[in-house]
Design a protein around this motif. Structure first.
Motif, mmCIF file in Angstrom:
data_model
loop_
_atom_site.group_PDB
_atom_site.id
_atom_site.type_symbol
_atom_site.label_atom_id
_atom_site.label_comp_id
_atom_site.label_asym_id
_atom_site.label_seq_id
_atom_site.Cartn_x
_atom_site.Cartn_y
_atom_site.Cartn_z
ATOM 1 N N PHE A 35 56.861 12.049 -46.649
ATOM 2 C CA PHE A 35 56.238 13.340 -46.427
ATOM 3 C C PHE A 35 55.389 13.260 -45.172
ATOM 4 O O PHE A 35 54.625 12.309 -44.995
ATOM 5 N N THR A 36 55.532 14.248 -44.285
ATOM 6 C CA THR A 36 54.783 14.240 -43.035
ATOM 7 C C THR A 36 54.107 15.580 -42.804
ATOM 8 O O THR A 36 54.545 16.613 -43.310
ATOM 9 N N ASN A 37 53.041 15.542 -42.030
ATOM 10 C CA ASN A 37 52.314 16.755 -41.659
ATOM 11 C C ASN A 37 51.850 16.602 -40.219
ATOM 12 O O ASN A 37 50.983 15.778 -39.918
ATOM 13 N N LEU A 38 52.454 17.378 -39.314
ATOM 14 C CA LEU A 38 52.058 17.371 -37.913
ATOM 15 C C LEU A 38 50.915 18.360 -37.738
ATOM 16 O O LEU A 38 51.097 19.563 -37.917
ATOM 17 N N MET A 39 49.736 17.875 -37.392
ATOM 18 C CA MET A 39 48.545 18.714 -37.348
ATOM 19 C C MET A 39 48.305 19.357 -35.992
ATOM 20 O O MET A 39 47.439 20.217 -35.847
ATOM 21 N N ASP A 40 49.037 18.932 -34.990
ATOM 22 C CA ASP A 40 48.911 19.518 -33.660
ATOM 23 C C ASP A 40 50.270 19.404 -32.978
ATOM 24 O O ASP A 40 50.832 18.308 -32.920
ATOM 25 N N PRO A 41 50.828 20.511 -32.489
ATOM 26 C CA PRO A 41 52.159 20.426 -31.861
ATOM 27 C C PRO A 41 52.169 19.655 -30.556
ATOM 28 O O PRO A 41 53.231 19.235 -30.085
ATOM 29 N N TYR A 42 50.995 19.455 -29.959
ATOM 30 C CA TYR A 42 50.916 18.742 -28.687
ATOM 31 C C TYR A 42 50.159 17.432 -28.862
ATOM 32 O O TYR A 42 49.094 17.398 -29.487
ATOM 33 N N PRO A 43 50.671 16.349 -28.314
ATOM 34 C CA PRO A 43 49.963 15.073 -28.418
ATOM 35 C C PRO A 43 48.842 14.995 -27.393
ATOM 36 O O PRO A 43 48.803 15.757 -26.423
ATOM 37 N N LEU A 44 47.919 14.086 -27.613
ATOM 38 C CA LEU A 44 46.920 13.738 -26.620
ATOM 39 C C LEU A 44 47.314 12.390 -26.021
ATOM 40 O O LEU A 44 47.740 11.488 -26.737
ATOM 41 N N THR B 160 51.389 36.955 -15.242
ATOM 42 C CA THR B 160 50.842 35.593 -15.286
ATOM 43 C C THR B 160 51.709 34.692 -16.161
ATOM 44 O O THR B 160 52.022 35.032 -17.308
ATOM 45 N N TRP B 161 52.065 33.538 -15.618
ATOM 46 C CA TRP B 161 52.948 32.585 -16.281
ATOM 47 C C TRP B 161 52.286 31.219 -16.370
ATOM 48 O O TRP B 161 51.395 30.891 -15.586
ATOM 49 N N GLN B 162 52.730 30.406 -17.351
ATOM 50 C CA GLN B 162 52.195 29.062 -17.561
ATOM 51 C C GLN B 162 53.210 28.004 -17.139
ATOM 52 O O GLN B 162 54.387 28.078 -17.499
ATOM 53 N N ILE B 163 52.753 27.008 -16.389
ATOM 54 C CA ILE B 163 53.603 25.878 -16.002
ATOM 55 C C ILE B 163 53.824 24.975 -17.207
ATOM 56 O O ILE B 163 52.885 24.638 -17.942
ATOM 57 N N ASN B 164 55.062 24.534 -17.407
ATOM 58 C CA ASN B 164 55.402 23.620 -18.503
ATOM 59 C C ASN B 164 56.240 22.453 -18.002
ATOM 60 O O ASN B 164 57.050 22.602 -17.090
ATOM 61 N N ARG B 165 56.052 21.328 -18.649
ATOM 62 C CA ARG B 165 56.936 20.165 -18.487
ATOM 63 C C ARG B 165 57.823 20.132 -19.715
ATOM 64 O O ARG B 165 57.346 20.256 -20.856
ATOM 65 N N ARG C 41 55.607 21.117 -22.971
ATOM 66 C CA ARG C 41 54.240 20.639 -22.754
ATOM 67 C C ARG C 41 53.559 21.477 -21.668
ATOM 68 O O ARG C 41 53.950 21.423 -20.503
ATOM 69 N N PRO C 42 52.560 22.265 -22.003
ATOM 70 C CA PRO C 42 51.847 23.024 -20.972
ATOM 71 C C PRO C 42 51.163 22.065 -19.984
ATOM 72 O O PRO C 42 50.562 21.066 -20.388
ATOM 73 N N ILE C 43 51.264 22.381 -18.707
ATOM 74 C CA ILE C 43 50.641 21.571 -17.666
ATOM 75 C C ILE C 43 49.466 22.361 -17.090
ATOM 76 O O ILE C 43 49.647 23.423 -16.490
ATOM 77 N N TYR C 44 48.249 21.845 -17.288
ATOM 78 C CA TYR C 44 47.052 22.546 -16.882
ATOM 79 C C TYR C 44 46.489 22.068 -15.537
ATOM 80 O O TYR C 44 45.615 22.728 -14.975
ATOM 81 N N LYS C 45 46.965 20.926 -15.056
ATOM 82 C CA LYS C 45 46.439 20.382 -13.817
ATOM 83 C C LYS C 45 47.561 20.017 -12.845
ATOM 84 O O LYS C 45 47.776 18.847 -12.518
ATOM 85 N N PRO C 46 48.298 21.020 -12.353
ATOM 86 C CA PRO C 46 49.295 20.702 -11.331
ATOM 87 C C PRO C 46 48.599 20.211 -10.063
ATOM 88 O O PRO C 46 47.477 20.625 -9.753
ATOM 89 N N ALA C 47 49.268 19.330 -9.338
ATOM 90 C CA ALA C 47 48.709 18.844 -8.083
ATOM 91 C C ALA C 47 48.945 19.874 -6.984
ATOM 92 O O ALA C 47 49.904 20.649 -7.047
ATOM 93 N N PRO C 48 48.091 19.911 -5.984
ATOM 94 C CA PRO C 48 48.340 20.815 -4.855
ATOM 95 C C PRO C 48 49.719 20.542 -4.245
ATOM 96 O O PRO C 48 50.170 19.404 -4.197
ATOM 97 N N GLY C 49 50.367 21.598 -3.787
ATOM 98 C CA GLY C 49 51.675 21.430 -3.160
ATOM 99 C C GLY C 49 52.854 21.720 -4.060
ATOM 100 O O GLY C 49 54.008 21.618 -3.622
ATOM 101 N N VAL C 50 52.593 22.080 -5.326
ATOM 102 C CA VAL C 50 53.694 22.420 -6.233
ATOM 103 C C VAL C 50 54.421 23.660 -5.720
ATOM 104 O O VAL C 50 53.800 24.614 -5.268
#
Length: 204
Positions: A35-44, A99-104, A115-124
């Motif tokens: 039995f499993t329970n995923l408590m957050d869809p995104y890992p840290l 407005t759109w969100q960058i994802n990996r 995976r939402p990407i919150y810190k793209p590097a300059p030059g994307v």
């Protein structure tokens, strides 16, 4: 906690060990049921690494970085195992309006993880595919590198988007205390053998 929009010295993080960690619970029975329970869809993401012996001058960059973030502020980190956005592994998802969100994307047969990407590097760069033709539309978009959001004008039904460039992970030190070792000698070599950081979403 505030966020320091600067990159941790990448020549030090090149020796990192770590990666994503999901928050989940699991239990099993004598009969083999699981039995499993995923408590957050995104890992840290968690990383550990060390700064090998360096001269005082080389060591100053690391010490200064720790001081300016006060051991607790967030900062950008380059995960050398996963830092590229390509036309095959990225997309944008609509937040609202223009407005759109960058994802990996992570793709395996039958499944795709986003995976939402919150810190793209300059030059994307942003590319649009419309009617089978892919075009660089970076010049007509507004990319915010502090939250990974993109404003696009002229979207039409059926348009899809992908990106090319690099991204960073927002992290913070797991401890507000540094442990520098002075090895002595004529060069006065200094090291930090146990650096631990963890992804943070406070500034997402």
């Amino acid at each position: 906690m505030s966020f320091y929009e600067q990159l941790f010295p990448p020549e030090i993080s090149a020796n990192m060990v770590g990666g994503p960690r999901f928050t989940a619970m699991q239990a099993g029975t004598i009969g083999g049921q699981r039995f499993t329970n995923l408590m957050d869809p995104y890992p840290l993401h968690e990383y550990s690494f060390e700064q090998p012996p360096r001269t005082g001058e080389e060591f100053e960059a690391l010490r200064a970085f720790f001081w300016v973030v006060r051991g607790i502020d967030g900062f950008r980190f380059k995960d050398w195992s996963d830092y590229r956005l390509t036309l095959q592994n990225s997309n944008l998802t609509l937040i609202s309006g223009t407005t759109w969100q960058i994802n990996r994307l992570y793709q395996s047969p039958g499944r795709t993880a986003v995976r939402p990407i919150y810190k793209p590097a300059p030059g994307v760069k942003v590319f649009r595919t419309r009617s089978g033709t892919t075009t660089d539309i970076t010049g007509s978009t507004t990319i915010t590198t502090t939250d990974g959001r993109v404003v696009i004008a002229g979207h039409a039904g059926g348009d899809t988007y992908a990106l090319m460039g690099q991204f960073h992970v927002p992290v913070a030190f797991t401890s507000p205390q540094a442990a520098f070792a002075v090895l002595g000698g004529s060069a006065m070599l200094t090291s930090w053998s146990d650096i631990s950081i963890r992804e943070t979403r406070q500034e997402a």
